[in-house]
Enzyme design. Sequence first.
Site, PDB file in Angstrom:
ATOM      1  N   GLY A 320       0.878  -1.118   0.188  1.00 26.40           N
ATOM      2  CA  GLY A 320       0.099   0.199  -0.172  1.00 26.40           C
ATOM      3  C   GLY A 320       0.758   1.207   0.040  1.00 26.40           C
ATOM      4  N   ARG A 321       0.420   2.103   0.889  1.00 24.76           N
ATOM      5  CA  ARG A 321       1.094   3.428   1.186  1.00 24.76           C
ATOM      6  C   ARG A 321       2.669   3.359   1.378  1.00 24.76           C
ATOM      7  NH1 ARG A 321      -2.855   6.103   4.897  1.00 24.76           N
ATOM      8  NH2 ARG A 321      -3.988   4.379   4.568  1.00 24.76           N
ATOM      9  N   ARG A 362      -7.128  14.168   2.314  1.00 26.83           N
ATOM     10  CA  ARG A 362      -7.115  13.494   3.255  1.00 26.83           C
ATOM     11  C   ARG A 362      -7.430  13.915   4.862  1.00 26.83           C
ATOM     12  NH1 ARG A 362      -3.420  10.621   5.076  1.00 26.83           N
ATOM     13  NH2 ARG A 362      -4.496   8.776   5.290  1.00 26.83           N
ATOM     14  N   TYR A 366     -10.504  11.957   5.972  1.00 27.17           N
ATOM     15  CA  TYR A 366     -10.118  10.865   7.017  1.00 27.17           C
ATOM     16  C   TYR A 366      -9.707  11.468   8.272  1.00 27.17           C
ATOM     17  CZ  TYR A 366      -9.649   7.803   3.037  1.00 27.17           C
ATOM     18  OH  TYR A 366     -10.107   6.844   2.016  1.00 27.17           O
ATOM     19  N   CYS A 393     -12.961  27.582  -0.672  1.00 29.83           N
ATOM     20  CA  CYS A 393     -13.906  28.164  -0.030  1.00 29.83           C
ATOM     21  C   CYS A 393     -14.914  27.058   0.800  1.00 29.83           C
ATOM     22  CB  CYS A 393     -14.977  28.701  -1.144  1.00 29.83           C
ATOM     23  SG  CYS A 393     -15.223  30.372  -0.989  1.00 29.83           S
ATOM     24  N   GLU A 394     -14.034  26.500   1.967  1.00 31.03           N
ATOM     25  CA  GLU A 394     -14.529  25.321   2.706  1.00 31.03           C
ATOM     26  C   GLU A 394     -13.790  25.559   4.206  1.00 31.03           C
ATOM     27  OE1 GLU A 394     -16.852  23.068   2.131  1.00 31.03           O
ATOM     28  OE2 GLU A 394     -17.092  23.101   0.201  1.00 31.03           O
ATOM     29  N   TYR A 423      -1.890   8.964  -2.039  1.00 33.72           N
ATOM     30  CA  TYR A 423      -3.333   9.218  -2.133  1.00 33.72           C
ATOM     31  C   TYR A 423      -3.428  10.776  -2.486  1.00 33.72           C
ATOM     32  CZ  TYR A 423      -3.795   4.406  -0.798  1.00 33.72           C
ATOM     33  OH  TYR A 423      -3.524   2.930  -0.706  1.00 33.72           O
TER      34      TYR A 423
END
Length: 466
Positions: A320-321, A362, A366, A393-394, A423
């Site tokens: 994986g990562r 992420r 997450y 804008c969040e 990712y």
Amino acid sequence: MSTTHEAGWAHAPGGLRGPNWLQPPTDPNALVASLWSSTAHKEDGDLVVGGVAVADLVAEHNTPAYVLDEADFRARAQAFRDAFADYDVYYAGKAFLCTSVARWVAEEGLSLDVCSPGELTIALRAQFDPARIGYHGNNKTHPELRRAVASGVGRIVVDSFAEIERLAQITEELDLVQGVMVRVTAGVEAHTHEYIATAHEDQKFGFSITSGDAFDAVRRVEAAPGLRLLGLHSHIGSQIFDASGFEVAARRVLRLHARVGDELGVTMPEMDLGGGFGIAYTTQDDPSEPARLASEMTKIVQDECRGLEIEVPRLSIEPGRAIVGPSMCTVYTVGTVKPVALDGGAVRTYVSVDGGMSDNIRTALYDADYSCTIAARASAAPPVLARVVGKHCEAGDIVVRDEFLPADVAPGDLLAVPGTGAYCRSMASNYNHALRPPVIAVRDGETRVLLRRETEDDLLATDVGA
């Protein structure tokens, strides 16, 4: 240790102190080596990666930019290849994939895991040996399965009864035989974020061992003339730091493996234990070295096989990562610094950069933690607790939730975030019509563009309006 308040550390008396695992550094300029690629270091305050000063790279390529340490990537690939020498090691294309990286993976002797037509396209463009490609996915369409089979993909990991039927039909039409692994859920939940724990029963992946679906899937694959049953595939989650979670999963999967031999008279030659090994994003993370993981996982399998009186199958893993994750950092330019007064006299310093959730989703998705450092100067200022945020804008557009930075952090400073290889670019978006950053490889003092920065022409290319 920081004082804990029942409403959370941010409400503790005496102002902001950060989460308990984050302690004020003696030197806010220093790097925590375990969070960075192996060649990263500071020279008089300047961050240098792969022999290239980040400030010089930015002068040529601007920010934001992903910086990929090629030597570190290759060393991590080699470490898994050598530690798991008796296994097949599958690099996770979904973590980060481009043509050059696919070639590096091939050159280092690893296999490749893809899970979409686009990832397969990149692999084939890189002339990756299709026999060393594994194809994942819970909803593979008829066209993509047909292409995978026709391309000679070595193994397809089936995930549903409908997919088994599709694949059997395709192999009959093409008069080909396809190697197949059956993904099973062992009912083991990795100690990780709920959204990335993939082996418990209530989720979209795999066939349940408990319900009997897994055995039925194996039986159907074995009965299909065009399908060659390779073995079982199990994946218990992601960001896993040790082999303890694999013990129960391996026991259950190997019992199914033995049952298939006993009841169907079939000895499956392979088994994939998954992986999803973790990396250090912050000082609270303590991942295991590949050699330790290999030793522990091999012992688990050997002990179980001995108890079941069966031969050990050919094993494979998917780190994986763990290969690309630490090999990349992201570099930003600070645009604004805003001290915000909070209740109780505390002040949070918001440091806004020229990227954000469009290049690293992420943290928002997450609740992931990251670290960062000032990348192009040394500072004598004391550390202050800061929150690094993006320009979108969040309110949830956060890059680094909590980090100590020099109190004199200012507009124009370069800020680098380690551990962004996995990712971040793969999940990058054009939110707010942002342009996705480039990926710049560095090695031995040289830079090379692997993925160029998007342009406004790219942005408009799919807009067919007049």
